[in-house]
Design an enzyme around this catalytic site. Structure first.
Site, PDB file in Angstrom:
ATOM      1  N   ALA A  13      -0.777  -0.677  -7.387  1.00 36.67           N
ATOM      2  CA  ALA A  13      -0.927   0.412  -8.340  1.00 36.67           C
ATOM      3  C   ALA A  13      -0.067   1.570  -7.849  1.00 36.67           C
ATOM      4  O   ALA A  13       0.227   1.669  -6.658  1.00 36.67           O
ATOM      5  CB  ALA A  13      -2.386   0.824  -8.417  1.00 36.67           C
ATOM      6  N   GLY A  64      -2.917  -3.667  -6.306  1.00 31.95           N
ATOM      7  CA  GLY A  64      -2.995  -3.991  -7.728  1.00 31.95           C
ATOM      8  C   GLY A  64      -2.041  -5.111  -8.122  1.00 31.95           C
ATOM      9  O   GLY A  64      -2.290  -5.836  -9.095  1.00 31.95           O
ATOM     10  N   GLU A  85      -3.858  -8.201  -7.336  1.00 33.27           N
ATOM     11  CA  GLU A  85      -4.955  -8.323  -8.317  1.00 33.27           C
ATOM     12  C   GLU A  85      -4.432  -8.764  -9.679  1.00 33.27           C
ATOM     13  O   GLU A  85      -5.069  -9.564 -10.369  1.00 33.27           O
ATOM     14  CB  GLU A  85      -5.687  -6.986  -8.427  1.00 33.27           C
ATOM     15  CG  GLU A  85      -6.437  -6.642  -7.143  1.00 33.27           C
ATOM     16  CD  GLU A  85      -7.010  -5.238  -7.143  1.00 33.27           C
ATOM     17  OE1 GLU A  85      -6.229  -4.285  -7.327  1.00 33.27           O
ATOM     18  OE2 GLU A  85      -8.217  -5.089  -6.955  1.00 33.27           O
ATOM     19  N   GLU A 104      -5.465  -1.739   0.403  1.00 35.36           N
ATOM     20  CA  GLU A 104      -6.054  -0.459  -0.021  1.00 35.36           C
ATOM     21  C   GLU A 104      -6.776   0.259   1.100  1.00 35.36           C
ATOM     22  O   GLU A 104      -6.817   1.490   1.140  1.00 35.36           O
ATOM     23  CB  GLU A 104      -7.028  -0.682  -1.199  1.00 35.36           C
ATOM     24  CG  GLU A 104      -6.351  -1.066  -2.510  1.00 35.36           C
ATOM     25  CD  GLU A 104      -6.158  -2.562  -2.685  1.00 35.36           C
ATOM     26  OE1 GLU A 104      -6.287  -3.311  -1.675  1.00 35.36           O
ATOM     27  OE2 GLU A 104      -5.879  -2.988  -3.805  1.00 35.36           O
TER      28      GLU A 104
HETATM   29  N1  CO8 Z   1       3.174   3.079  -5.609  1.00 32.19           N
HETATM   30  C1  CO8 Z   1       4.178   3.950  -5.818  1.00 32.19           C
HETATM   31  N2  CO8 Z   1       5.414   3.813  -5.273  1.00 32.19           N
HETATM   32  C2  CO8 Z   1       5.622   2.746  -4.480  1.00 32.19           C
HETATM   33  C3  CO8 Z   1       4.624   1.801  -4.217  1.00 32.19           C
HETATM   34  C4  CO8 Z   1       3.354   1.987  -4.826  1.00 32.19           C
HETATM   35  N3  CO8 Z   1       2.338   1.116  -4.686  1.00 32.19           N
HETATM   36  N4  CO8 Z   1       5.142   0.853  -3.395  1.00 32.19           N
HETATM   37  C5  CO8 Z   1       6.414   1.206  -3.161  1.00 32.19           C
HETATM   38  N5  CO8 Z   1       6.713   2.342  -3.812  1.00 32.19           N
HETATM   39  C6  CO8 Z   1       7.970   3.059  -3.829  1.00 32.19           C
HETATM   40  C7  CO8 Z   1       8.213   3.809  -2.521  1.00 32.19           C
HETATM   41  O1  CO8 Z   1       7.541   5.053  -2.521  1.00 32.19           O
HETATM   42  C8  CO8 Z   1       9.713   3.947  -2.535  1.00 32.19           C
HETATM   43  O2  CO8 Z   1      10.041   4.989  -3.412  1.00 32.19           O
HETATM   44  P1  CO8 Z   1      11.060   6.165  -2.919  1.00 32.19           P
HETATM   45  O3  CO8 Z   1      12.366   5.448  -2.702  1.00 32.19           O
HETATM   46  O4  CO8 Z   1      11.056   7.120  -4.062  1.00 32.19           O
HETATM   47  O5  CO8 Z   1      10.487   6.691  -1.655  1.00 32.19           O
HETATM   48  C9  CO8 Z   1      10.171   2.644  -3.200  1.00 32.19           C
HETATM   49  O6  CO8 Z   1       9.050   2.136  -3.903  1.00 32.19           O
HETATM   50  C10 CO8 Z   1      10.619   1.612  -2.193  1.00 32.19           C
HETATM   51  O7  CO8 Z   1       9.582   1.448  -1.261  1.00 32.19           O
HETATM   52  P2  CO8 Z   1       9.839   1.418   0.327  1.00 32.19           P
HETATM   53  O8  CO8 Z   1      10.988   2.299   0.677  1.00 32.19           O
HETATM   54  O9  CO8 Z   1       8.538   1.688   0.999  1.00 32.19           O
HETATM   55  O10 CO8 Z   1      10.296  -0.119   0.491  1.00 32.19           O
HETATM   56  P3  CO8 Z   1      10.142  -1.038   1.784  1.00 32.19           P
HETATM   57  O11 CO8 Z   1      10.902  -2.272   1.475  1.00 32.19           O
HETATM   58  O12 CO8 Z   1      10.459  -0.275   3.023  1.00 32.19           O
HETATM   59  O13 CO8 Z   1       8.557  -1.377   1.849  1.00 32.19           O
HETATM   60  C11 CO8 Z   1       6.439  -2.045   0.931  1.00 32.19           C
HETATM   61  C12 CO8 Z   1       7.974  -2.168   0.860  1.00 32.19           C
HETATM   62  C13 CO8 Z   1       5.922  -2.680   2.223  1.00 32.19           C
HETATM   63  C14 CO8 Z   1       5.862  -2.796  -0.270  1.00 32.19           C
HETATM   64  C15 CO8 Z   1       6.020  -0.551   0.899  1.00 32.19           C
HETATM   65  O14 CO8 Z   1       6.678   0.079  -0.183  1.00 32.19           O
HETATM   66  C16 CO8 Z   1       4.544  -0.335   0.720  1.00 32.19           C
HETATM   67  O15 CO8 Z   1       3.798  -0.451   1.665  1.00 32.19           O
HETATM   68  N6  CO8 Z   1       4.121   0.013  -0.500  1.00 32.19           N
HETATM   69  C17 CO8 Z   1       2.720   0.275  -0.782  1.00 32.19           C
HETATM   70  C18 CO8 Z   1       1.910  -0.993  -0.867  1.00 32.19           C
HETATM   71  C19 CO8 Z   1       0.481  -0.659  -1.131  1.00 32.19           C
HETATM   72  O16 CO8 Z   1      -0.198  -0.029  -0.354  1.00 32.19           O
HETATM   73  N7  CO8 Z   1      -0.017  -1.131  -2.291  1.00 32.19           N
HETATM   74  C20 CO8 Z   1      -1.384  -0.901  -2.683  1.00 32.19           C
HETATM   75  C21 CO8 Z   1      -1.466   0.305  -3.517  1.00 32.19           C
HETATM   76  S1  CO8 Z   1      -3.133   0.786  -3.845  1.00 32.19           S
HETATM   77  C22 CO8 Z   1      -3.593  -0.239  -5.087  1.00 32.19           C
HETATM   78  O17 CO8 Z   1      -2.862  -1.037  -5.578  1.00 32.19           O
HETATM   79  C23 CO8 Z   1      -4.993  -0.016  -5.513  1.00 32.19           C
HETATM   80  C24 CO8 Z   1      -5.344  -0.946  -6.652  1.00 32.19           C
HETATM   81  C25 CO8 Z   1      -6.522  -0.353  -7.320  1.00 32.19           C
HETATM   82  C26 CO8 Z   1      -6.693  -0.935  -8.689  1.00 32.19           C
HETATM   83  C27 CO8 Z   1      -5.548  -0.679  -9.593  1.00 32.19           C
HETATM   84  C28 CO8 Z   1      -5.479   0.727 -10.052  1.00 32.19           C
HETATM   85  C29 CO8 Z   1      -4.399   0.974 -11.078  1.00 32.19           C
END
Ligand code: CO8
Length: 304
Positions: free
Chosen positions: A110, A154, A157, A177
């Site tokens: 998400a 998400g 999910e 999360e």
């Molecule tokens: N949300 C928003 N932006 C994101 C997300 C995300 N989940 N994941 C990545 N991005 C963005 C980054 O902020 C970055 O943007 P910017 O260039 O503007 O800084 C861009 O995507 C590229 O990301 P990275 O530079 O971090 O790329 P890497 O290759 O270094 O890393 C990863 C990839 C490991 C996937 C890393 O981006 C990461 O850890 N992302 C977050 C993963 C995460 O924690 N997901 C869970 C989110 S919480 C959730 O899903 C709750 C669900 C609840 C129910 C649903 C509700 C709607």
């Protein structure tokens, strides 16, 4: 709008009106409302965060397309996804649906930036993310998720909501999360637990540790894991096409009875299955299918 993302639905059979009529049930009410644009003829939805195609006969494909954010699932994206799924659901020529992302990311979760400022009262009162569940409750046509790269939070999910998951061996699944001070909110604690059992699910959700596509296949989360992205996409399309080639009546019934197994006890589930099985003797396609077998010819489904 991202120029490459603006892809109109190809099929002339798409009836946006049907989608519009039912859209209200799919509008998330929490964050800024997204008005899905329609072409000048008013018939084809225009999308910004997804691409919609018909790559094979009877197969509708939705590709999440927010590359800069690794397909993070924002409210506008989910709104478009729901609209596209509803459109496919109401398009008679579509018989199976493929949902995918990019090679790098199915969806990295998400949208954290969108969620960060949310308050309890606004999330609670506006039923934040409730519209995600419409995907599972309303969609009667089979949905295959083809997962490559990240399927986190998400994203994991969303894949778990599909009827079948195919993935690459190197896909990166997980419910991280806990690292963000929260918990899965779109069914992860329930569907992942049903798929892998309590001990593994508890470990994954409490530690936030990822698991690979190879493990997903071994644990029964994914039906199959492939060595390359190309193989994943080809085999996903082949499976979708195979399903699209069967009687719609039988396919919908099969999906319904398997899904019931996730909710009913064994005795009630078997009883439900038998009722649906009996009902199918009233379909023309059962007569056609068994008749064609006897006559050693290919069945011609009428979807009746
Ligand atoms: N949300 C928003 N932006 C994101 C997300 C995300 N989940 N994941 C990545 N991005 C963005 C980054 O902020 C970055 O943007 P910017 O260039 O503007 O800084 C861009 O995507 C590229 O990301 P990275 O530079 O971090 O790329 P890497 O290759 O270094 O890393 C990863 C990839 C490991 C996937 C890393 O981006 C990461 O850890 N992302 C977050 C993963 C995460 O924690 N997901 C869970 C989110 S919480 C959730 O899903 C709750 C669900 C609840 C129910 C649903 C509700 C709607």
């Amino acid at each position: 709008m991202h120029p490459t993302a603006r892809l109109a639905v190809r099929s002339s059979g798409f009836r946006a009106a049907a989608g519009t009529a039912r859209l209200s049930r799919f509008q998330p009410s929490t964050l800024p409302r997204v008005i899905v644009r329609f072409s000048s003829s008013g018939s084809n939805p225009q999308y910004e965060f997804i691409q919609v195609t018909e790559p094979r006969p009877g197969v509708g494909q939705i590709t999440l397309n927010r590359p800069k954010a690794l397909n993070a699932l924002s409210t506008p994206l989910i709104t478009e996804l729901n609209t596209a799924l509803l459109t496919f659901q109401s398009t008679p020529s579509i018989r199976a649906i493929l949902l995918t992302g990019s090679q790098k990311a199915f969806a990295a979760g998400a949208d954290i930036k969108e969620m960060a400022p949310l308050t309890f009262s606004s999330a609670y009162l506006n039923s934040f993310i409730e519209s995600w569940s419409n995907l599972t409750t309303t969609l009667k046509k089979p949905l295959i998720a083809a997962v490559s790269g990240h399927a986190l939070g998400g994203g994991c999910e969303l894949a778990l909501m599909a009827d079948i998951i195919y993935c690459t061996k190197t896909a990166n699944f997980g419910q991280p999360e806990i690292k963000l001070g929260t918990i899965p909110g779109a069914g992860g604690s329930q569907r992942l637990t049903r798929a892998v059992g309590k001990a593994k699910a508890m470990e994954l959700i409490l530690t936030g540790k990822s698991f690979s596509g190879e493990e997903a296949e071994q644990w029964g989360v994914a039906a199959r894991a492939f060595g390359s992205y190309e193989e994943l996409m080809e085999e996903s399309l082949k499976t979708a096409e195979t399903i699209a080639g069967y009687s719609k009546v039988a396919v919908q019934a099969a999906k319904e009875v398997v899904n019931k197994s996730q909710e009913l006890g064994l005795r009630d589930g078997v009883e439900f299955e038998r009722r649906v099985f009996h009902a199918l003797f009233g379909s023309e396609d059962q007569k056609e299918g068994m008749g064609a077998f006897g006559e050693k010819r290919k069945a011609q489904w009428k979807d009746q």
